[in-house]
Design a protein around this motif. Structure first.
Motif, mmCIF file in Angstrom:
data_model
loop_
_atom_site.group_PDB
_atom_site.id
_atom_site.type_symbol
_atom_site.label_atom_id
_atom_site.label_comp_id
_atom_site.label_asym_id
_atom_site.label_seq_id
_atom_site.Cartn_x
_atom_site.Cartn_y
_atom_site.Cartn_z
ATOM 1 N N GLY A 660 0.748 -1.159 -0.140
ATOM 2 C CA GLY A 660 0.262 -0.011 -0.132
ATOM 3 C C GLY A 660 0.884 1.319 0.170
ATOM 4 N N TRP A 661 0.101 2.226 0.684
ATOM 5 C CA TRP A 661 0.894 3.764 0.559
ATOM 6 C C TRP A 661 2.021 3.771 1.569
ATOM 7 C CZ3 TRP A 661 0.481 7.009 -3.332
ATOM 8 C CH2 TRP A 661 -0.604 6.985 -4.262
ATOM 9 N N PHE A 662 2.963 4.311 1.180
ATOM 10 C CA PHE A 662 4.067 4.664 2.378
ATOM 11 C C PHE A 662 4.477 6.092 1.996
ATOM 12 C CE2 PHE A 662 6.336 2.283 -1.361
ATOM 13 C CZ PHE A 662 7.415 3.333 -1.469
ATOM 14 N N GLY A 663 5.059 6.578 3.088
ATOM 15 C CA GLY A 663 5.725 7.821 2.977
ATOM 16 C C GLY A 663 6.760 8.255 4.078
ATOM 17 N N THR A 664 7.684 9.156 3.728
ATOM 18 C CA THR A 664 8.749 9.475 4.687
ATOM 19 C C THR A 664 8.978 11.025 4.590
ATOM 20 O OG1 THR A 664 9.850 7.520 4.666
ATOM 21 C CG2 THR A 664 11.132 9.172 5.269
ATOM 22 N N LEU A 665 9.281 11.567 5.722
ATOM 23 C CA LEU A 665 9.690 13.128 5.676
ATOM 24 C C LEU A 665 10.719 13.216 6.772
ATOM 25 C CD1 LEU A 665 9.404 16.189 4.774
ATOM 26 C CD2 LEU A 665 7.880 16.439 6.677
ATOM 27 N N ARG A 666 11.797 13.738 6.202
ATOM 28 C CA ARG A 666 13.039 13.867 7.179
ATOM 29 C C ARG A 666 13.626 14.984 7.098
ATOM 30 N NH1 ARG A 666 14.141 9.712 9.395
ATOM 31 N NH2 ARG A 666 15.992 10.706 10.404
ATOM 32 N N TRP A 667 14.221 15.487 8.363
ATOM 33 C CA TRP A 667 14.888 16.584 8.269
ATOM 34 C C TRP A 667 16.356 16.833 9.026
ATOM 35 C CZ3 TRP A 667 15.581 19.082 13.443
ATOM 36 C CH2 TRP A 667 15.959 20.512 13.346
ATOM 37 N N ARG A 668 17.263 17.306 8.569
ATOM 38 C CA ARG A 668 18.484 17.344 9.200
ATOM 39 C C ARG A 668 18.686 19.037 9.277
ATOM 40 N NH1 ARG A 668 23.647 16.005 5.454
ATOM 41 N NH2 ARG A 668 23.287 17.994 3.849
ATOM 42 N N TYR A 669 19.830 19.020 10.438
ATOM 43 C CA TYR A 669 20.146 20.512 10.946
ATOM 44 C C TYR A 669 21.644 20.384 10.996
ATOM 45 C CZ TYR A 669 20.311 24.973 13.107
ATOM 46 O OH TYR A 669 20.879 26.173 13.740
ATOM 47 N N LEU A 670 22.313 21.272 10.599
ATOM 48 C CA LEU A 670 23.752 21.408 11.016
ATOM 49 C C LEU A 670 23.960 22.908 11.352
ATOM 50 C CD1 LEU A 670 26.515 19.929 11.239
ATOM 51 C CD2 LEU A 670 27.225 20.930 8.890
ATOM 52 N N SER A 683 30.272 29.544 9.387
ATOM 53 C CA SER A 683 29.453 29.204 8.360
ATOM 54 C C SER A 683 28.022 29.470 8.766
ATOM 55 C CB SER A 683 29.596 27.618 8.216
ATOM 56 O OG SER A 683 29.095 27.018 9.305
ATOM 57 N N SER A 684 27.004 29.233 7.983
ATOM 58 C CA SER A 684 25.523 29.592 8.101
ATOM 59 C C SER A 684 25.085 28.098 8.497
ATOM 60 C CB SER A 684 24.911 29.926 6.543
ATOM 61 O OG SER A 684 25.362 31.317 6.384
ATOM 62 N N ALA A 685 23.974 28.326 9.345
ATOM 63 C CA ALA A 685 23.318 26.991 9.671
ATOM 64 C C ALA A 685 22.645 26.237 8.332
ATOM 65 C CB ALA A 685 22.288 27.080 10.493
ATOM 66 N N ILE A 686 22.531 25.063 8.512
ATOM 67 C CA ILE A 686 22.025 24.267 7.248
ATOM 68 C C ILE A 686 20.789 23.374 7.667
ATOM 69 C CG2 ILE A 686 22.413 22.714 5.624
ATOM 70 C CD1 ILE A 686 25.437 23.001 5.801
ATOM 71 N N SER A 687 19.718 23.757 7.104
ATOM 72 C CA SER A 687 18.222 23.180 7.440
ATOM 73 C C SER A 687 17.715 22.419 6.211
ATOM 74 C CB SER A 687 17.467 24.021 8.220
ATOM 75 O OG SER A 687 16.129 23.286 8.400
ATOM 76 N N ILE A 688 17.495 21.095 5.997
ATOM 77 C CA ILE A 688 17.281 20.563 4.830
ATOM 78 C C ILE A 688 16.170 19.508 5.143
ATOM 79 C CG2 ILE A 688 17.606 19.128 2.853
ATOM 80 C CD1 ILE A 688 18.809 22.154 2.559
ATOM 81 N N PHE A 689 15.169 19.604 4.061
ATOM 82 C CA PHE A 689 13.841 18.793 4.530
ATOM 83 C C PHE A 689 14.132 17.688 3.054
ATOM 84 C CE2 PHE A 689 12.408 21.618 7.275
ATOM 85 C CZ PHE A 689 11.732 21.021 8.143
ATOM 86 N N ASN A 690 13.827 16.283 2.989
ATOM 87 C CA ASN A 690 13.827 15.386 2.088
ATOM 88 C C ASN A 690 12.594 14.618 2.332
ATOM 89 O OD1 ASN A 690 16.375 16.230 0.941
ATOM 90 N ND2 ASN A 690 17.286 14.679 2.496
ATOM 91 N N GLY A 691 11.941 14.379 1.100
ATOM 92 C CA GLY A 691 10.742 13.448 1.232
ATOM 93 C C GLY A 691 10.402 12.253 0.465
ATOM 94 N N ARG A 692 9.625 11.293 0.642
ATOM 95 C CA ARG A 692 9.567 10.328 -0.111
ATOM 96 C C ARG A 692 8.003 9.698 -0.179
ATOM 97 N NH1 ARG A 692 13.017 5.135 0.621
ATOM 98 N NH2 ARG A 692 14.556 6.385 -0.733
ATOM 99 N N LEU A 693 7.320 9.703 -1.478
ATOM 100 C CA LEU A 693 6.070 9.165 -1.210
ATOM 101 C C LEU A 693 5.904 8.011 -2.276
ATOM 102 C CD1 LEU A 693 2.947 9.497 -0.544
ATOM 103 C CD2 LEU A 693 2.726 11.064 -2.620
ATOM 104 N N GLY A 694 5.287 6.772 -1.997
ATOM 105 C CA GLY A 694 5.331 5.665 -2.897
ATOM 106 C C GLY A 694 4.051 4.665 -2.494
ATOM 107 N N TYR A 695 3.962 3.792 -3.400
ATOM 108 C CA TYR A 695 3.022 2.662 -3.297
ATOM 109 C C TYR A 695 3.509 1.163 -3.682
ATOM 110 C CZ TYR A 695 -1.379 0.283 -3.516
ATOM 111 O OH TYR A 695 -2.421 -0.491 -3.360
ATOM 112 N N ARG A 696 3.353 0.379 -2.658
ATOM 113 C CA ARG A 696 3.724 -0.783 -2.986
ATOM 114 C C ARG A 696 2.697 -1.878 -3.097
ATOM 115 N NH1 ARG A 696 6.630 -0.875 1.131
ATOM 116 N NH2 ARG A 696 8.902 -0.364 0.167
ATOM 117 N N LEU A 710 13.193 19.731 -0.279
ATOM 118 C CA LEU A 710 11.995 19.738 -0.472
ATOM 119 C C LEU A 710 11.574 21.413 -0.595
ATOM 120 C CD1 LEU A 710 9.315 18.052 -0.834
ATOM 121 C CD2 LEU A 710 8.932 18.441 1.727
ATOM 122 N N PHE A 711 12.016 22.243 0.061
ATOM 123 C CA PHE A 711 11.657 23.434 0.043
ATOM 124 C C PHE A 711 12.491 24.363 -0.637
ATOM 125 C CE2 PHE A 711 9.949 21.757 4.237
ATOM 126 C CZ PHE A 711 8.595 21.903 3.866
#
Length: 770
Positions: A660-670, A683-696, A710-711
């Protein structure tokens, strides 16, 4: 006096001590782990009904069984993988010895979206993996307040084969994982700190041991995405005799968002035969990898703000490289009436050619500063360990003895180049470097709530360096160190355990450092040789609890000292040393699974890192640059450790079942980090979002969409601050005309140099099982 280089740091060493260990055994009663039950921490108990010392085979994974604390078995597969938790012949999984020790399953790791193979290790709490150059170069690692460069002080193995390269052309401990196929990962064992006797070189900050799957359902997978990303993956296994034969291969291409396309062309393959279980089995693995690419290295900020380069532009479009690696390894593990033993052996043939230009026109105002680093090596090694299960004064006891050996035959070269064409030699060396490590570790279960582990490790290294162009930089060097270790575990008390660890570690330096007495670029300049082996020492207290149903939470407070941070600069061909340093901080790790289809994790690590003492040499450099602020800024003496992040955080949520449906949302910060010792550049701070959406689908087919950044955040994968010179700099004209002082021209302009995060990127994957 030459100005101090501001480049990625590499680790160093600390204090010295030796300890003796007396190991006693009497009645031979078993020392074994009980099976963990729901919401309980694992315990050790005596079971007289079993054959003494006999380990049970690893049971197939049952998705309804909750994991033991510190063992995150994720049941949401990203690919058809093996049914066994641990690889064949990997040995039994010990109880966690520290709160920060953890095992991550391959399923969980592959449920995270990542842009390149090395980033799969970001599943390790507190670890940030990034890239500051082309897609064939080793990643940059950050952990516990360290910029670990390309692997220094983070020991990585795959199937028992070390990844870190000693005396490497680009940097000590160079750990390239571009040849790793993430879908073939079965589990990742993570340790942190110098408290484990079987962990040696590069493991002072942490160690990551990757195990491979042994069998799989057939998988065919196609991925296509932004900026010319294409990947074809195929893998299958078949029963052969009493074992399984696994075959996997991938082809990949990628251009990236760069004005000068990366033009990556990667070919990767794996063949593996395994038979038996983790504790009674044998496996043989062969790997082959080839890659070629262009690089967009970090570029100076002033070139971007001045309109000379686009954010994704390159100062030297001819940078790049090629690499290949061929490996053959084998492992065997057996149990018997008194305990168990395991052994492995490997041989690796690798070659790397890198063309980089980090300082542009600082050294050569006419032809530029591009250089070529060549590393061609044959690495071979063998390890064996013996574990005895017995008792001491009626108390369960387990003792392990081990021997680890390795030899590297290395051909190294550093040359000046122009658009990858040869200009002149800087240095060339043939190096033979061997090591032997002996260790012993003894664990006693004093009560049902107290166990202690005392260990000792001895390392001996010897190296023979033959310099092709300067016999005064040739020589033979050897060194030995002994390192005591201690761990104590208390509990469980109400499903909570407490941990204490302390110990000495070690770190090898580039073998050319101890034999180099003359600057390869200027033989008149005398250099002070560096030690071959250096020490670290650390301590840690921690707690892990599962008192909240479904939540596995741990907190660790640590301190790690180094007497000096010594680096071999591959682009200069010599060594330099900084002062002693101290880092202390904490890591808070949380993994929550309230339902079978919800998985949440959140990790926070904070570190205080400072150099110790006063740098009078740097103070003299600062004075010599007076009157030229563009050169002087950032060169004042200070106690900040460049590129040491004060805070790293990550969080993610994964939803879905096996079908069925599955999904992931991840955030990392340095967090923002100091880039120079005086903290003038940050250095400037790093804030990144990655995502995944799928169907199995239940027949094994899967459709998946990954979205990175993502943004569309405009951030930098890596930022440094160091000296360089562009033809458009005012200082360039002053230096070429002979107006500016020599010290100022050697330093150049201090500026931010950066490598940006790729913009919003999408990748679509279609996979079918058969």
């Amino acid at each position: 006096m030459r100005p101090k280089r501001r480049e990625p740091g590499r680790g160093g060493g600390a204090l010295t001590a030796l300890s003796a260990l007396v190991l006693l055994a009497d009645d031979g009663r078993a020392f074994a782990q009980s099976s963990p039950t729901s919401r309980e921490l694992p315990a050790i108990e005596i079971d007289g009904s079993e054959t003494p010392g006999r380990k049970r085979p690893v049971a197939p994974r049952r998705t309804g069984r909750p994991p033991a604390a510190g063992h995150r078995i994720f049941v949401y597969p990203a690919a058809a993988q093996a049914s066994d938790v641990r690889s064949v012949a990997a040995g039994a999984k010990d109880q966690p010895g520290m709160a920060s020790e953890i095992t991550i399953s391959g399923e969980e790791l592959n449920a995270h979206p990542f842009t390149r193979p090395g980033e799969a290790l970001e599943a390790v709490p507190g670890l940030i993996v990034t890239q500051h150059s082309g897609e064939g170069k080793a990643n940059q690692y950050f952990l516990r307040g360290y910029n670990l460069d390309h692997g220094t002080d983070l020991a990585i193995t795959v199937d028992g084969v070390p990844v870190n390269m000693r005396t490497h052309a680009h940097g000590q401990g160079y750990a390239d994982l571009n040849w790793l196929i993430p879908e073939t990962i079965a589990e990742v064992d993570v340790r942190k700190g110098p408290y484990f006797a079987d962990e040696g070189d590069f493991a002072s900050v942490g160690s990551v041991h990757v195990g491979l799957i042994d069998r799989t359902k057939g998988l065919a997978q196609v991925t296509a995405g932004s900026f010319g990303y294409r990947r074809l993956l195929g893998m299958d296994s078949a029963k052969v005799g009493d074992g399984a034969l696994l075959v996997a291969g991938e082809i990949g291409t990628y251009n990236g968002p760069w004005d000068n396309p990366d033009n990556v062309r990667k070919l990767n393959g794996l063949v593996r035969y395994s038979q038996g279980t983790a504790t009674d089995g044998v496996s043989v693995t062969g790997m082959a990898y080839a890659n070629t690419w262009n690089s967009t290295d970090q570029v100076p900020l002033r070139a971007i703000t001045g309109g000379l380069l686009d954010r994704f532009g390159s100062e030297d479009p001819s940078d790049g490289g090629n690499a290949n690696r061929f490996a053959l390894s084998g492992r065997i593990a057996q149990t018997d009436e008194v305990g168990s033993w395991r052994a492995n052996a490997y041989v690796v043939k690798s070659q790397l050619d890198l063309f980089n230009n980090f300082t542009y026109f600082l050294s050569d105002p006419v032809l530029g500063d591009q250089f070529h680093q060549h590393d061609d090596r044959l690495m071979a090694g063998a390890n064996i360990s013996r574990t005895l299960d017995s008792s001491f004064a009626g108390l369960p006891m387990q003792t392990t003895f081990g021997l680890q050996s390795r030899y590297d035959a290395i051909d190294l070269a550093l040359t000046n180049t122009l658009r990858r064409g040869f200009l002149s030699n800087v240095r060339g060396d043939k190096v033979g470097e061997g090591s032997v490590g002996l260790y012993a570790e003894n664990t006693v279960r004093w009560t049902d709530w107290l166990r202690t582990t005392v260990g000792w490790r001895g390392d001996y290294y010897a190296a023979d360096v033959t310099s092709r162009f300067n016999a005064n930089n040739s020589g033979r060097i050897d060194a030995a160190l002994g390192s005591p270790k201690f761990r104590m575990m208390l509990g469980p008390f109400n499903q909570t355990e407490f941990f204490l660890g302390a110990g000495y570690g070690m770190h090898s330096n580039d073998a050319r450092g101890p034999t180099t007495t003359e600057d390869p670029r200027d033989p008149v300049t005398r250099l002070t040789p560096s030690p071959l082996l250096v020490r670290t020492k650390g301590a840690e207290v921690g707690v892990r609890s599962r008192i909240v149903p479904g939540l596995d939470s741990s907190l660790s407070v640590f301190i790690l000292d180094q007497d000096s941070e010594i680096l071999f600069s591959g682009d200069a061909g010599d060594t330099s040393a900084t002062r002693a340093s101290r880092r202390y901080g904490f890591e808070w790790t949380n993994h929550y699974r309230p339902r079978s289809w919800i998985d949440i994790d959140a990790d926070l690590a904070m570190t205080h890192a400072r150099l110790r003492g006063y740098d009078s040499e740097q103070a003299a450099v600062y004075v010599s640059l007076a009157g030229y602020p563009e050169a002087q800024v950032g060169n004042a003496p200070g106690n900040y450790v460049p590129n040491a992040p004060a805070m790293v955080a990550s969080a993610g949520i994964t939803l879905g079942e096996k079908t069925g449906w599955f999904g992931t949302l991840r955030w990392r910060y340095l967090a923002s980090s100091p880039l120079t010792e005086d903290n003038a550049f940050r250095s400037s701070a790093i804030s990144i979002f990655n995502g995944r959406l799928g169907y199995r689908i239940d027949n094994g087919w899967r459709l998946q969409l990954d979205v990175f950044n993502l943004f569309n955040t405009k951030a930098n994968q890596i930022t440094y601050a160091y000296r360089s010179l562009l033809k458009t700099d005012t200082l360039y004209n002053l230096c070429t005309s002979g107006t500016a002082p020599t010290s100022v021209c050697q330093n150049g302009v201090m500026d931010y140099v950066l490598h940006p995060v790729e913009p919003l990127t999408v990748r679509v994957t279609i996979a079918g099982a058969f």
